[in-house]
Write a protein that holds these residues in place. Structure first.
Motif, PDB file in Angstrom:
ATOM      1  N   LEU A  14      18.031  -6.625  -4.382  1.00  0.00           N
ATOM      2  CA  LEU A  14      16.763  -6.660  -3.641  1.00  0.00           C
ATOM      3  C   LEU A  14      15.837  -5.515  -4.059  1.00  0.00           C
ATOM      4  N   TYR A  15      14.569  -5.718  -3.816  1.00  0.00           N
ATOM      5  CA  TYR A  15      13.515  -4.723  -3.995  1.00  0.00           C
ATOM      6  C   TYR A  15      13.408  -4.202  -5.427  1.00  0.00           C
ATOM      7  N   LEU A  16      13.652  -5.082  -6.394  1.00  0.00           N
ATOM      8  CA  LEU A  16      13.456  -4.693  -7.791  1.00  0.00           C
ATOM      9  C   LEU A  16      11.970  -4.452  -8.045  1.00  0.00           C
ATOM     10  N   ALA A  17      11.663  -3.395  -8.791  1.00  0.00           N
ATOM     11  CA  ALA A  17      10.268  -3.029  -9.032  1.00  0.00           C
ATOM     12  C   ALA A  17       9.525  -4.128  -9.787  1.00  0.00           C
ATOM     13  N   GLU A  18      10.226  -4.805 -10.693  1.00  0.00           N
ATOM     14  CA  GLU A  18       9.558  -5.829 -11.498  1.00  0.00           C
ATOM     15  C   GLU A  18       9.176  -7.061 -10.676  1.00  0.00           C
ATOM     16  N   ARG A  19       9.685  -7.168  -9.466  1.00  0.00           N
ATOM     17  CA  ARG A  19       9.351  -8.313  -8.623  1.00  0.00           C
ATOM     18  C   ARG A  19       8.256  -7.995  -7.607  1.00  0.00           C
ATOM     19  N   LEU A  20       7.707  -6.781  -7.670  1.00  0.00           N
ATOM     20  CA  LEU A  20       6.598  -6.447  -6.783  1.00  0.00           C
ATOM     21  C   LEU A  20       5.414  -7.376  -7.054  1.00  0.00           C
ATOM     22  N   SER A  21       4.758  -7.797  -6.007  1.00  0.00           N
ATOM     23  CA  SER A  21       3.571  -8.640  -6.187  1.00  0.00           C
ATOM     24  C   SER A  21       2.440  -7.808  -6.783  1.00  0.00           C
ATOM     25  N   PRO A  22       1.547  -8.436  -7.539  1.00  0.00           N
ATOM     26  CA  PRO A  22       0.380  -7.704  -8.065  1.00  0.00           C
ATOM     27  C   PRO A  22      -0.487  -7.219  -6.902  1.00  0.00           C
ATOM     28  N   ARG A  23      -1.223  -6.172  -7.139  1.00  0.00           N
ATOM     29  CA  ARG A  23      -2.136  -5.676  -6.115  1.00  0.00           C
ATOM     30  C   ARG A  23      -3.261  -6.691  -5.889  1.00  0.00           C
ATOM     31  N   CYS A  24      -3.667  -6.768  -4.632  1.00  0.00           N
ATOM     32  CA  CYS A  24      -4.813  -7.618  -4.328  1.00  0.00           C
ATOM     33  C   CYS A  24      -6.092  -6.871  -4.697  1.00  0.00           C
ATOM     34  N   ASP A  25      -7.220  -7.495  -4.456  1.00  0.00           N
ATOM     35  CA  ASP A  25      -8.500  -6.874  -4.808  1.00  0.00           C
ATOM     36  C   ASP A  25      -8.723  -5.557  -4.085  1.00  0.00           C
ATOM     37  N   TYR A  26      -8.050  -5.357  -2.979  1.00  0.00           N
ATOM     38  CA  TYR A  26      -8.208  -4.126  -2.217  1.00  0.00           C
ATOM     39  C   TYR A  26      -7.147  -3.075  -2.570  1.00  0.00           C
ATOM     40  N   MET A  79      -7.875   3.322  -2.592  1.00  0.00           N
ATOM     41  CA  MET A  79      -6.675   2.512  -2.366  1.00  0.00           C
ATOM     42  C   MET A  79      -6.225   1.855  -3.668  1.00  0.00           C
ATOM     43  N   ARG A  80      -7.167   1.338  -4.434  1.00  0.00           N
ATOM     44  CA  ARG A  80      -6.822   0.692  -5.702  1.00  0.00           C
ATOM     45  C   ARG A  80      -6.247   1.695  -6.708  1.00  0.00           C
ATOM     46  N   ALA A  81      -6.656   2.950  -6.591  1.00  0.00           N
ATOM     47  CA  ALA A  81      -6.192   3.975  -7.533  1.00  0.00           C
ATOM     48  C   ALA A  81      -4.946   4.702  -7.047  1.00  0.00           C
ATOM     49  N   TRP A  82      -4.534   4.443  -5.810  1.00  0.00           N
ATOM     50  CA  TRP A  82      -3.420   5.196  -5.211  1.00  0.00           C
ATOM     51  C   TRP A  82      -2.079   4.713  -5.747  1.00  0.00           C
ATOM     52  N   ASN A  83      -1.249   5.662  -6.188  1.00  0.00           N
ATOM     53  CA  ASN A  83       0.123   5.382  -6.593  1.00  0.00           C
ATOM     54  C   ASN A  83       1.047   6.273  -5.758  1.00  0.00           C
ATOM     55  N   PRO A  84       1.493   5.776  -4.604  1.00  0.00           N
ATOM     56  CA  PRO A  84       2.292   6.612  -3.698  1.00  0.00           C
ATOM     57  C   PRO A  84       3.571   7.104  -4.365  1.00  0.00           C
ATOM     58  N   GLU A  85       3.893   8.356  -4.076  1.00  0.00           N
ATOM     59  CA  GLU A  85       5.087   8.968  -4.653  1.00  0.00           C
ATOM     60  C   GLU A  85       6.270   8.786  -3.712  1.00  0.00           C
ATOM     61  N   ALA A  86       7.379   8.308  -4.244  1.00  0.00           N
ATOM     62  CA  ALA A  86       8.569   8.067  -3.429  1.00  0.00           C
ATOM     63  C   ALA A  86       9.197   9.394  -2.999  1.00  0.00           C
ATOM     64  N   PRO A  87       9.845   9.420  -1.828  1.00  0.00           N
ATOM     65  CA  PRO A  87      10.577  10.625  -1.426  1.00  0.00           C
ATOM     66  C   PRO A  87      11.694  10.916  -2.424  1.00  0.00           C
ATOM     67  N   GLU A  88      12.212  12.136  -2.368  1.00  0.00           N
ATOM     68  CA  GLU A  88      13.313  12.497  -3.258  1.00  0.00           C
ATOM     69  C   GLU A  88      14.533  11.627  -2.952  1.00  0.00           C
ATOM     70  N   GLY A  97      -0.610  -0.369   1.890  1.00  0.00           N
ATOM     71  CA  GLY A  97      -1.846  -0.979   2.332  1.00  0.00           C
ATOM     72  C   GLY A  97      -2.510  -0.197   3.434  1.00  0.00           C
ATOM     73  N   ASP A  98      -3.469  -0.824   4.068  1.00  0.00           N
ATOM     74  CA  ASP A  98      -4.281  -0.197   5.102  1.00  0.00           C
ATOM     75  C   ASP A  98      -3.668  -0.450   6.475  1.00  0.00           C
ATOM     76  N   THR A  99      -3.732   0.535   7.362  1.00  0.00           N
ATOM     77  CA  THR A  99      -3.283   0.390   8.745  1.00  0.00           C
ATOM     78  C   THR A  99      -4.353   0.964   9.661  1.00  0.00           C
ATOM     79  N   GLU A 100      -4.144   0.808  10.947  1.00  0.00           N
ATOM     80  CA  GLU A 100      -5.086   1.383  11.910  1.00  0.00           C
ATOM     81  C   GLU A 100      -5.138   2.898  11.797  1.00  0.00           C
ATOM     82  N   ASP A 101      -4.070   3.502  11.279  1.00  0.00           N
ATOM     83  CA  ASP A 101      -4.000   4.959  11.139  1.00  0.00           C
ATOM     84  C   ASP A 101      -4.318   5.426   9.728  1.00  0.00           C
ATOM     85  N   GLY A 102      -4.806   4.524   8.874  1.00  0.00           N
ATOM     86  CA  GLY A 102      -5.135   4.912   7.512  1.00  0.00           C
ATOM     87  C   GLY A 102      -4.188   4.309   6.492  1.00  0.00           C
TER      88      GLY A 102
END
Length: 335
Positions: A14-26, A79-88, A97-102
């Motif tokens: 499960l959760y293989l990186a190559e199976r991530l969906s493409p980013r949407c327009d946002y 958001m389109r340019a953001w590449n979140p860094e995984a925890p250690e 994505g976007d939430t009510e808290d950002g």
């Protein structure tokens, strides 16, 4: 027909990186292995992820203030340019994505890959016993100083306005004293909530810091800093390495008092004793000069106060004792 699951693989395919969906327009994306409620109810997915056998952690997007205030094109550009860094550790991206808290991202990890559970408090206590002398480790005032310092540094790192600190200090100290056990619970709950919003992992970050300060070279530096504080600071909440000003040295003849109730007499040594960096005792320096003569009571206090002796301080004690002898015999001069 589904491929056979490797039962040894904690990820179970499960959760293989190559199976991530493409980013949407946002710029948002979701992994197809992230479960959803079958009736599309709007409830948190944490229960479903845990039911899969996975831990999860949230990471907040570090967007500019302008983008957060704009909330429109500039926001979605970041958001389109953001590449979140995984925890250690071994974590994989499951959603962003976007939430009510950002802006937020979700990372998941199999429960089977959780680090071995260790009593964190016991680990810290063991480190502190090895790093500090017992009186310092058990000094509640010193422990409180360091706790407050670290809280303020955490808040500072996230842009907290220091002007609010005094308001809260006056508010808290104007109220009845609380029950310590309940208050420590409040500290833990509040810190966990703060870390959740700030995109921090309270336990993972705490363990990483404990691992760092347990390194022999780091522990040696911490001890050296504490010794420097003992030499430069007297009954002050300031930590070691705070850049003590000249006025923070005790004046000649001052009886220096410490948080554990001990005290020391500040006397100057002449050049024959090694100059400014003379003999250290009880965290203070003693110095003799021709220009200053302490009272006999002060010098007797010096001999009574010191709890920890080494060869250097024994030499200094002998010198103080000699001064007392001269006073008692009405001798002239003080060294």
């Amino acid at each position: 027909m589904n491929a056979q699951i490797d039962t040894i693989d904690p990820w179970r395919g499960l959760y293989l990186a190559e199976r991530l969906s493409p980013r949407c327009d946002y710029g948002q994306l979701i992994h197809p292995d992230l479960p959803t409620w079958p009736d599309d109810r709007e409830e948190p997915l944490d229960k479903l992820v845990l039911a899969q056998g996975f831990d999860f952690v949230t990471v907040a997007g570090d967007f500019t203030d302008e983008a957060l205030e704009d909330g429109d094109e500039l926001y979605w550009k970041e958001m389109r340019a953001w590449n979140p860094e995984a925890p250690e550790g071994d974590w994989r991206l499951a959603w962003m994505g976007d939430t009510e808290d950002g802006p937020y991202a979700w990372f998941v990890r199999p429960m089977a890959l959780r680090p071995e559970v260790v009593d964190f408090q016991a680990g810290v206590a063991d480190w502190a016993r090895k790093c500090f002398e017992r009186p310092l480790y058990h000094n509640m005032t010193e422990r409180g100083d360091r706790l407050l310092e670290e809280v303020l540094e955490l808040l500072q790192s996230k842009g907290y306005d220091s002007a609010r600190v005094r308001t809260l200090v006056d508010y808290v100290y104007g109220r009845p004293i609380g029950e310590p056990a309940q208050e420590v619970g409040g500290v833990m709950v509040t810190l966990a909530a703060y870390c959740s919003v700030a995109g921090l992992s309270m336990m993972a970050d705490g363990q990483a810091e404990l691992d760092r300060i347990n390194q022999p070279d780091v522990m040696a530096r911490i001890r050296a800093k504490q010794e420097a504080k003992n030499a430069l600071h007297f009954d002050t909440p300031l930590p070691a390495g705070a850049g003590a000003a000249a006025e923070e040295w005790p004046l000649e003849g001052d009886l220096v008092r410490y948080g554990d109730g001990s005290s020391a007499l500040a006397i100057r040594l002449g050049p024959h004793a090694g100059g400014w960096h003379g003999y250290q005792c009880c965290g203070g320096y003693i110095f003799f000069t021709k220009a200053y003569k302490p009272t006999r009571a002060d010098m007797a206090t010096w001999l009574d106060c010191a709890k920890y002796r080494d060869e250097r301080t024994k030499i200094a004690d002998n010198r103080v004792a000699h001064e007392i002898y001269l006073i008692d015999n009405k001798a002239v001069g003080n060294g």
